[in-house]
Design a protein around this motif. Structure first.
Motif, short mmCIF file in Angstrom:
data_model
loop_
_atom_site.label_atom_id
_atom_site.label_comp_id
_atom_site.label_asym_id
_atom_site.label_seq_id
_atom_site.Cartn_x
_atom_site.Cartn_y
_atom_site.Cartn_z
N ASP A 45 -1.26 8.53 2.57
CA ASP A 45 0.07 8.68 2.32
C ASP A 45 0.62 9.37 1.23
O ASP A 45 1.27 9.82 1.33
CB ASP A 45 0.60 6.98 2.38
CG ASP A 45 0.17 6.61 0.75
OD1 ASP A 45 -0.84 6.63 0.50
OD2 ASP A 45 0.78 5.06 0.60
N VAL A 181 -11.68 0.20 -1.23
CA VAL A 181 -10.87 1.53 -1.88
C VAL A 181 -10.88 1.06 -3.13
O VAL A 181 -10.25 0.38 -3.52
CB VAL A 181 -10.45 2.30 -1.80
CG1 VAL A 181 -9.26 3.69 -2.77
CG2 VAL A 181 -10.76 3.32 -0.02
N GLU A 183 -9.36 2.26 -6.91
CA GLU A 183 -8.83 3.67 -7.65
C GLU A 183 -8.99 4.26 -8.84
O GLU A 183 -8.69 2.82 -9.21
CB GLU A 183 -7.73 4.48 -6.91
CG GLU A 183 -7.17 5.24 -7.45
CD GLU A 183 -6.09 6.22 -6.22
OE1 GLU A 183 -5.84 5.79 -4.95
OE2 GLU A 183 -5.05 7.03 -6.85
N VAL A 216 -9.23 13.11 -2.31
CA VAL A 216 -7.83 13.60 -1.33
C VAL A 216 -8.09 15.90 -0.95
O VAL A 216 -8.85 16.27 -1.89
CB VAL A 216 -6.59 14.48 -2.32
CG1 VAL A 216 -5.66 15.17 -0.89
CG2 VAL A 216 -5.72 12.69 -2.46
O1 KIV Z 1 -3.06 8.29 0.09
C1 KIV Z 1 -4.19 8.29 -0.13
O2 KIV Z 1 -4.82 9.78 -0.16
C2 KIV Z 1 -5.79 8.02 -0.41
C3 KIV Z 1 -6.88 7.80 -1.04
C4 KIV Z 1 -6.48 9.09 -2.11
C5 KIV Z 1 -7.93 6.56 -1.32
O3 KIV Z 1 -5.46 6.54 -0.67
#
Ligand code: KIV
Ligand code: NA
Length: 279
Positions: A45, A181, A183, A216
């Motif tokens: 997202d 995940v 983070e 990303v």
């Molecule tokens: O939305 C996203 O890109 C993510 C990742 C960075 C884990 O949740």
């Protein structure tokens, strides 16, 4: 390459071979990630910011996630696809989460879903998993909850925070998540969590002790949307924005100077027709 399945991921994990994951948000970004041999592609997202120019992920709607998931799914031939459940589509009750997960799979054409949260999300993870949709959990820094976290802050820095993280990780594993995940957590804590789990951990800003890594795509390729601030954990492997800028500026200069289009970019008229035409 054979399509990556949940079994492939489990086998990588058992062999202690790092699992590679990257985000994609459309047909071309998924195509290149798939061809590069990524094990997993996440329709994160984060596309709210990097593809749609929104302020944060709370703005993105289910319909928008589905549209992007569909385009990613069309380009992905081998990677295992995951779609983020957007904020507001799974927190109310496990039934809501399952309904949303089903939409992401049926309409978005992805293979699994990701949702944010630990122990409090365990019933939802269990509900979705039991319906046959694999769930990737996401704990530590959970951006959909940035307002209650007080911004994008490293999680699990204190002993109490680290214990909470372990508790969350064990809870999502128990609920049936196929991976989790982690983070923005200290490397030591992520390593400890990883060693205490029987499912893979996918780190982002969580050090080298995880079972895999995710970034990303626009961050690591250097294809920056305006105003994008890079977190400390990002390694920039490319400079796509500058390359696009260079190409577009060269095109602009060529159009202004009439260097483009040249003869080779032009459709000629057959000579006899031309003679007739010019009479
Ligand atoms: O939305 C996203 O890109 C993510 C990742 C960075 C884990 O949740
Ligand atoms: Na996300």
């Amino acid at each position: 390459r054979k399509p990556v399945t949940i079994n492939t991921l489990q086998s990588l994990y058992r062999k202690n071979e790092p699992i590679t994951m990257i985000t994609a948000h459309d047909f071309p970004s998924a195509h290149v990630a798939d061809h590069a041999g990524m094990d997993m592609i996440l329709v994160g997202d984060s596309l709210a910011m990097v593809a749609l120019g929104m302020e944060d992920t709370s703005e993105v709607m289910m319909e928008e996630m589905i549209l992007h998931c569909r385009s990613v799914a069309r380009a992905t031939k081998s990677a295992f696809t995951v779609g983020d459940l957007p904020m507001g589509t799974y927190e109310i009750a496990p039934e809501q989460g399952l309904e949303s997960a089903i939409r992401m799979v049926k309409e978005g054409r992805i293979k699994s879903v990701k949702l944010e949260g630990g122990i409090e999300m365990a019933p939802t993870i269990a509900k979705i998993t039991r319906a046959g949709i694999p769930v990737l959990a996401h704990i530590g820094l959970t951006p959909q909850r940035q307002n209650s976290l007080g911004g994008f802050r490293v999680q699990g820095k204190s002993t109490a925070g680290a214990l909470k993280l372990i508790e969350d990780a064990l809870a999502v594993q128990e609920a049936g998540a196929f991976a989790v995940v982690l983070e923005a957590v200290p490397a030591e804590v992520a390593g400890l969590v990883t060693r205490n789990l029987a499912i893979p951990t996918i780190g982002i800003g969580a050090g080298n002790g995880c079972s895999g890594q995710v970034l990303v795509q626009v961050d690591m390729t250097g294809n920056f949307p305006p105003g994008r601030i890079l977190p400390k954990f990002v390694k920039q492997y490319g400079d796509v924005w500058s390359e696009s800028m260079r190409a577009i500026q060269a095109y602009k200069a060529d159009v202004k100077s009439r260097a483009y289009p040249a003869v080779e970019h032009t459709y000629p008229m057959p000579k006899d027709e031309l003679a007739e035409f010019e009479k």
